[in-house]
Design an enzyme around this catalytic site. Structure first.
Site: not given
Ligand code: E4P
Length: 218
Positions: A87
């Site tokens: 990622k």
């Molecule tokens: C996933 O890949 C993201 O990092 C995550 O969904 C972010 O979510 P949040 O906005 O609830 O922190």
């Protein structure tokens, strides 16, 4: 549409996996910290533990923000398990790193995406997944689902193969709307997945069936 769970909590990952509908997991540094996973070796071991629970893609996020650091970190993460997806944040060096990983056959998830312009850059670099953060957009009065629709249209017209992974999902309705808007994947907290089950008529109907059965059979 594939279902990923958005957590680093092993119990919740197991619970979602037992539903039989789970296709993968996404994590981020905040989710790892929330579970108290700190220190280089512990973090790597935690990713391996997640891969041992779920038979599907597991996104592991780099911490570096420079090209060289992201490449070193990403190659180490990708070497942990075949299901690891690296990622990478949507920044200039991140796009360069995604391009590098694409050439090396390492799969990527481009994260922190908030616009269609960013979505085009990630697709051009060959990202496997693109993570538009719909909840954070909604939180700031932009329309997250509208962004998913726009990206889906662009990717379809242009023939980009990058999969749209709706992220920052807050509730069950986000999941339904993401499916309708053309997301390939949705990653969500366990609470949002469980919200999909809820309908009062299901509960009332089941109670009636069981009561009628009892009355007839004693
Ligand atoms: C996933 O890949 C993201 O990092 C995550 O969904 C972010 O979510 P949040 O906005 O609830 O922190």
């Amino acid at each position: 549409m594939k279902f990923f769970i958005d957590t680093a909590n092993l119990d919740q990952i197991r619970e979602a996996n037992e539903l039989g509908i789970l296709d993968g997991v996404t994590t981020n540094p905040s989710l790892m910290a929330k579970e108290g996973i700190t220190g280089h070796d512990n973090v790597l071991n935690h990713y391996k533990a997640i891969c041992n629970i779920v038979n599907g893609d597991v996104s592991a996020e780099v911490i570096s923000t420079d090209f060289k650091g992201m490449v070193e970190e990403g190659e180490r993460l990708a070497g942990l398990h075949p299901n690891i997806v690296v990622k990478v944040p949507m920044i200039v060096d991140g796009v360069k790193a995604i391009s590098h990983f694409t050439q090396k056959g390492i799969r990527t998830n481009c994260t922190l995406v908030f616009s269609s312009g960013q979505a085009i850059l990630a697709a051009k670099a060959g990202a496997t997944y693109l993570s538009p953060f719909i909840g954070r957009l909604d939180d700031s009065s932009w329309d997250g689902i509208e962004l998913i629709q726009q990206i889906a249209e662009i990717y379809s017209i242009q023939g980009y193969e990058t999969q749209i992974l709706a992220a920052s999902v807050r509730n069950a309705l986000h999941i339904v709307k993401s499916a309708q808007a053309g997301a390939d994947v949705v990653t969500c907290p366990l609470s949002a997945i469980m919200g999909l089950f809820k309908h009062p008529l299901t509960d009332i109907g089941l109670a009636q069936f069981l009561a009628d059965h009892k009355k007839a059979n004693g």
